[in-house]
Scaffold this motif. Sequence first.
Motif, short mmCIF file in Angstrom:
data_model
loop_
_atom_site.label_atom_id
_atom_site.label_comp_id
_atom_site.label_asym_id
_atom_site.label_seq_id
_atom_site.Cartn_x
_atom_site.Cartn_y
_atom_site.Cartn_z
N GLY A 75 38.40 51.16 29.43
CA GLY A 75 37.99 50.15 30.39
C GLY A 75 39.18 49.52 31.08
N LYS A 76 40.20 49.32 30.31
CA LYS A 76 41.40 48.70 30.84
C LYS A 76 42.01 49.55 31.95
CE LYS A 76 44.71 45.94 28.29
NZ LYS A 76 45.51 45.83 27.08
N SER A 77 42.05 50.83 31.68
CA SER A 77 42.63 51.75 32.65
C SER A 77 41.79 51.78 33.93
CB SER A 77 42.72 53.14 32.04
OG SER A 77 43.30 54.06 32.92
N CYS A 78 40.45 51.76 33.76
CA CYS A 78 39.55 51.75 34.91
C CYS A 78 39.79 50.50 35.75
CB CYS A 78 38.09 51.80 34.47
SG CYS A 78 37.62 53.35 33.71
N ARG A 79 39.88 49.38 35.06
CA ARG A 79 40.07 48.11 35.76
C ARG A 79 41.35 48.14 36.59
NH1 ARG A 79 43.41 44.46 34.22
NH2 ARG A 79 43.46 42.56 35.43
N LEU A 80 42.41 48.60 35.95
CA LEU A 80 43.71 48.65 36.61
C LEU A 80 43.68 49.56 37.83
CD1 LEU A 80 46.38 47.27 35.73
CD2 LEU A 80 47.15 49.53 35.07
N ARG A 81 43.05 50.72 37.65
CA ARG A 81 43.00 51.68 38.75
C ARG A 81 42.22 51.10 39.94
NH1 ARG A 81 46.01 55.54 40.96
NH2 ARG A 81 44.76 57.00 42.13
N TRP A 82 41.13 50.46 39.62
CA TRP A 82 40.31 49.87 40.67
C TRP A 82 41.08 48.76 41.38
CZ3 TRP A 82 36.14 50.52 43.59
CH2 TRP A 82 35.63 49.42 44.24
N LYS A 83 41.65 47.88 40.57
CA LYS A 83 42.30 46.69 41.11
C LYS A 83 43.53 47.05 41.95
CE LYS A 83 44.44 42.58 39.59
NZ LYS A 83 45.32 42.18 38.52
N ASN A 84 44.29 48.01 41.51
CA ASN A 84 45.56 48.31 42.17
C ASN A 84 45.48 49.43 43.19
OD1 ASN A 84 47.01 46.37 40.75
ND2 ASN A 84 47.45 47.78 39.09
N TYR A 85 44.36 50.14 43.20
CA TYR A 85 44.37 51.33 44.06
C TYR A 85 43.08 51.55 44.83
CZ TYR A 85 46.30 55.81 45.50
OH TYR A 85 46.82 56.84 46.23
N LEU A 86 41.95 51.41 44.15
CA LEU A 86 40.69 51.81 44.78
C LEU A 86 39.97 50.68 45.52
CD1 LEU A 86 39.34 54.05 41.89
CD2 LEU A 86 40.49 54.78 43.98
N ARG A 87 40.22 49.47 45.10
CA ARG A 87 39.56 48.31 45.69
C ARG A 87 39.67 48.36 47.22
NH1 ARG A 87 41.69 42.55 45.01
NH2 ARG A 87 43.60 43.74 44.78
N PRO A 88 38.60 47.94 47.92
CA PRO A 88 38.70 47.90 49.37
C PRO A 88 39.74 46.85 49.81
CG PRO A 88 36.50 47.22 48.64
CD PRO A 88 37.28 47.55 47.42
N ASN A 89 40.24 47.00 51.01
CA ASN A 89 41.20 46.06 51.61
C ASN A 89 42.59 46.07 50.95
OD1 ASN A 89 39.05 45.17 53.22
ND2 ASN A 89 38.47 43.68 51.66
N ILE A 90 42.83 47.11 50.17
CA ILE A 90 44.18 47.24 49.63
C ILE A 90 45.09 47.69 50.77
CG2 ILE A 90 45.64 48.68 48.16
CD1 ILE A 90 44.33 46.84 46.40
#
Length: 199
Positions: free
Chosen positions: A50-65
Motif C-alpha cells: 500500500g505504501k508503494s502504491c500511495r507513493l507512486r500515485w502521489k509522486n507520479y500518477l496524480r493529476p496536475n503533477i
Amino acid sequence: MERKEEEMKSHVRRGLWKPEEDMILRNCVESHGEGNWADISRRSGLKRGGKSCRLRWKNYLRPNIKRGGMSPQEQDLIIRMHKLLGNRWSLIAGRLPGRTDNEVKNYWNTHLNKKSNSRKQNATESVEAPTDKPVMSTGVRDSHGDQGEGEEGTTNWMEETNCLAYDDHIGSPLPLISHYTDTFLFDPCFAFMDCFPLL
DNA sequence: AAACCATACAACCGCGAATTT
DNA sequence: AAAATTCGCGGTTGTATGGTT
C-alpha cells in the motif's frame, strides 16, 4: 509469525514501476478513490504494498503533477523557504503547485544544496557564525531535531521572503496576503508566517 | 569499446502522528 | 484507555543515464 512476514515481503514486488502497473493503479484509484492504500493494493492485484502504491500515485500518477525542470522562480522560492523552514519538504512543496515533496527534496539535494552551500561559503568570508538551521520553526513537527528552535536568527526574513509564492498563470510573484487567503488559509504555520510582518 | 565515475531522480525504509477499532 | 491500523514525512538507497578516461 516472523516467517510469515518474511514470506509476505518476498511476494511484494519492488523497484521501478512498469507502465502496465501504472495503468492498473491509476484505474484502481480512479474507480475507488484515494486513501486506504492497503485496500487499493489488494484490489488492484498489483504485488505492491500500500505504501508503494500511495507513493507512486502521489509522486507520479496524480493529476496536475508538473514535470520537467524547475523555473528560476521555483528555485528561488525553494531556497527562501528552505532558509525559513529547513527540511520541511511537504510544506515547501505545498507552495509550489504541481510539485511533490519528493521532487522538491531531490531537487534541493542535487541542485540547490550545492548552490546554497557555495553562497553560504561566500557569505561566511565576510560574516561570522552562519547556521544550517532554519530562520523559523513551525513547532509542528520537531522530533527530528534538525529544525531550529525559532528563537534564534530573527534576522531579515521579512525582507527576504516578502514573496513566498509564484503564480505561473500571471507570471509574477504573488503578494503574501493574496496567497494567504488562497491556498494556505488553514495552515497555521503559514498563517503565522504571513501575519508576522504585520506586527 | 568498455570500464569507471558522477549526477539525477525514483523508490524504499523507519518512524511518529493520527485515526479507527 | 489501549491496541491496531493507516497515513505522511524525511532520510537514505538503488538504478538509469550520460560523460570521461
